[in-house]
Design an enzyme around this catalytic site. Structure first.
Site, mmCIF file in Angstrom:
data_model
loop_
_atom_site.group_PDB
_atom_site.id
_atom_site.type_symbol
_atom_site.label_atom_id
_atom_site.label_comp_id
_atom_site.label_asym_id
_atom_site.label_seq_id
_atom_site.Cartn_x
_atom_site.Cartn_y
_atom_site.Cartn_z
ATOM 1 N N SER A 241 41.053 30.395 36.063
ATOM 2 C CA SER A 241 42.351 29.967 36.566
ATOM 3 C C SER A 241 42.599 28.483 36.251
ATOM 4 C CB SER A 241 42.444 30.264 38.064
ATOM 5 O OG SER A 241 43.769 30.202 38.504
ATOM 6 N N ASP A 468 47.909 40.103 36.275
ATOM 7 C CA ASP A 468 47.395 38.986 37.066
ATOM 8 C C ASP A 468 48.576 38.299 37.758
ATOM 9 O OD1 ASP A 468 46.454 36.404 37.893
ATOM 10 O OD2 ASP A 468 44.841 36.529 36.423
ATOM 11 N N HIS A 496 43.461 38.862 39.837
ATOM 12 C CA HIS A 496 43.385 37.534 39.233
ATOM 13 C C HIS A 496 42.024 37.329 38.571
ATOM 14 C CE1 HIS A 496 44.144 33.405 38.478
ATOM 15 N NE2 HIS A 496 43.468 32.914 39.489
#
Length: 526
Positions: A241, A468, A496
């Site tokens: 991320s 996601d 995610h």
């Protein structure tokens, strides 16, 4: 994410380690409904056996910027900690522009390679504001990585156990994280900006000069220092991320020192803060729609009618919280802001969907918000006694405001907010007006010093998950395209990020590259 119910928070993330913690916590509390068959990931970072010895490492000042040689050549003192891991504290310059400006501390945790060591693997779970030190304990690392690498997590500058950003005390922070503001009115916008400005003023007063030095570029320079201190000629790195931004920034600054980098759940480096907010709104809208579809296929779903009708019923729960906050068994009510956190946090992993079903059933059919409050508190790292386990909120805002502040003109923000709500009717209103968070930040955004193409870097593996919510798949496509050596790997699924929570295809691609240097086929789909 941008939470318009209070001063917005662009690019928010529930890190890989915290998603694992959420699943474990809800199982432990018995909140997961019957019928959820997914296994709960456990701690897979095996503590080092006493008989295991890693190859010696020798810090080197080679490659250090002029004046910073001592930082690069420092020796770390590792001590046993956390029940079988090793901890150390590194010293980094306060400012990478001025070696005489003072220093800060960086907290590190590692687990030693259990087999033939390839080198060190730095890891970052996301955020910004996620603890890499905690991630070493709580992250899901496959056996090949644990055998081959000293896995090293560090808290980036400004985060948690490193020299940290500080803003409000617990009571004031609790109020700040739960307040609702109506951004459809001029008075509401003024109140939101005033709230964000007061937060920024407190951060400046309680943090000092560090507040202007926690940008991602500075953290990437810290990573190069850590590479040298750990005795590695090149940096091997696994980032999730926001951690993909950190890794891509490192590659742009130091392409010749970028070794095997895997960036999972990527953020497109060509997007600005407002484009990121708009993309996330659609990402969470799509994830919520997937949840509603799945929920309505089961026997105990409180959402009735069509999928569109179910989406509206979720929105009705959020709107009810704005008009009449949900009571709980304690002395706190669930505001719209808290209700949104409670819904959003479960969309990071489909294994958490049954918990959202329970929360919505409680809100719709009982009229209380205990489960939503529990989930919101998990998102915000709030303990039951009202204290906060981390400074993720503080670090999150500080880092984002230095990286990209977003538009602050009211008319521009209004137009963008309207576009977001049109694209994401259920969730979009919580993602607009992101510029308010940074409108009165005491330090300007950092000037970009690197080429996003990272020309000359070894292959960089970028992983995207097709649905996601927090880092939409198109962003991984964008990062892979922007990097000259980008290699795109796709996981077809929900949630995610992918490594550690998806399938063997993803695990093999990541581990074979990091351990053996075998580059996956560009365009591989798992």
């Amino acid at each position: 994410m941008n939470f318009a119910a209070r001063p917005p928070r662009p690019q928010s993330d529930v890190s890989a380690a915290r998603r694992t913690g959420l699943l474990a916590a809800v199982v432990g509390l018995g909140l997961v409904l019957a019928g959820c068959t997914a296994e709960t990931p456990g701690k897979t970072a095996t503590p080092v056996d006493e008989a295991t010895t890693a190859a010696p490492t020798t810090p080197s000042a080679a490659g250090a910027p002029e004046g910073f040689e001592d930082f690069y050549a420092q020796d770390l003192e590792w001590t046993d900690c956390r029940g079988g891991y090793e901890c150390a504290t590194a010293t980094a310059p306060l400012s990478w522009d001025d070696a005489e400006a003072g220093s800060i501390e960086l907290a590190l945790v590692r687990t030693r390679a259990t087999g033939q060591k390839v080198g060190s693997l730095l890891v970052n779970p996301g955020g910004p504001g996620g603890s890499g030190a905690d991630f070493v304990e709580n992250g899901s690392f496959g056996e090949p990585l644990r055998e081959s690498f000293d896995i090293v997590g560090f808290d980036p500058r400004g985060v948690q156990d490193s020299t940290a950003v500080e803003c409000y005390d617990d009571e004031a922070k609790d109020e700040y994280l739960s307040e609702d503001v109506d951004l459809s009115t001029d008075d509401g916008l003024e109140a939101a900006r005033a709230s964000a400005a007061a937060w920024a003023e407190a951060c400046a007063a309680n943090t000092g000069e560090l507040l202007g030095e926690v940008d991602t570029q500075s953290a990437a320079k810290d990573m190069d220092m850590l590479r040298a201190v750990l005795g590695d000629e090149q940096l091997h790195y696994l980032g999730f991320s926001y951690g993909t931004s950190l890794g891509a920034t490192y590659a742009g600054l130091f392409p010749e020192r970028a070794g095997r980098l895997v960036l999972d759940g990527a953020i497109d480096p060509t997007l600005d803060a407002d484009e990121i907010s708009a993309g996330q709104a659609v990402g969470f809208e799509n994830a919520l729609r997937a949840f509603v579809t799945d929920c309505q296929a089961g026997a105990d779903c409180p959402l009735t009618g069509s999928v569109d009708a179910g989406m509206q019923q979720v929105r009705d729960v959020l709107d009810r919280a704005a008009d009449r906050p949900y009571p709980t068994s304690g002395d706190r009510d669930v505001t719209q802001t808290l209700a949104f956190y409670g819904v959003a946090v479960t969309l990071y992993a489909e294994q958490s969907w049954p918990v959202l079903t329970q929360a919505l059933d409680e809100a719709i059919n009982v009229g209380t918000g205990d489960t939503l409050l529990y989930l919101a508190d998990f998102y915000n790292d709030r303990n039951a006694d009202g204290s906060f386990a981390t400074n993720s909120t503080e670090a999150f805002t500080a880092i984002n405001c230095l990286d990209s502040a977003g538009a602050t003109d009211i008319e521009t923000m209004r137009a963008e907010a309207a576009e977001i709500e049109e694209a994401a009717p259920t969730m979009g209103s919580f993602f607009g007006y992101g510029g308010l968070s940074c409108a009165d930040w005491p330090y300007p955004p950092a000037e970009q010093e690197y080429d996003v193409a990272a020309s000359g870097a070894d292959p960089i593996v970028v992983i995207g998950t097709t649905n996601d919510p927090a880092t939409p798949y198109v962003w991984s496509e964008g990062m892979a395209d922007a990097l000259d050596s980008g290699v795109l790997v796709t996981y077809e699924g929900e949630g995610h990020t992918a490594y550690g929570r998806s399938n063997d295809c993803i695990a093999d691609a990541v581990e074979e590259y990091l351990v053996e240097g075998t580059v996956p086929e560009d365009g591989l789909t798992c």
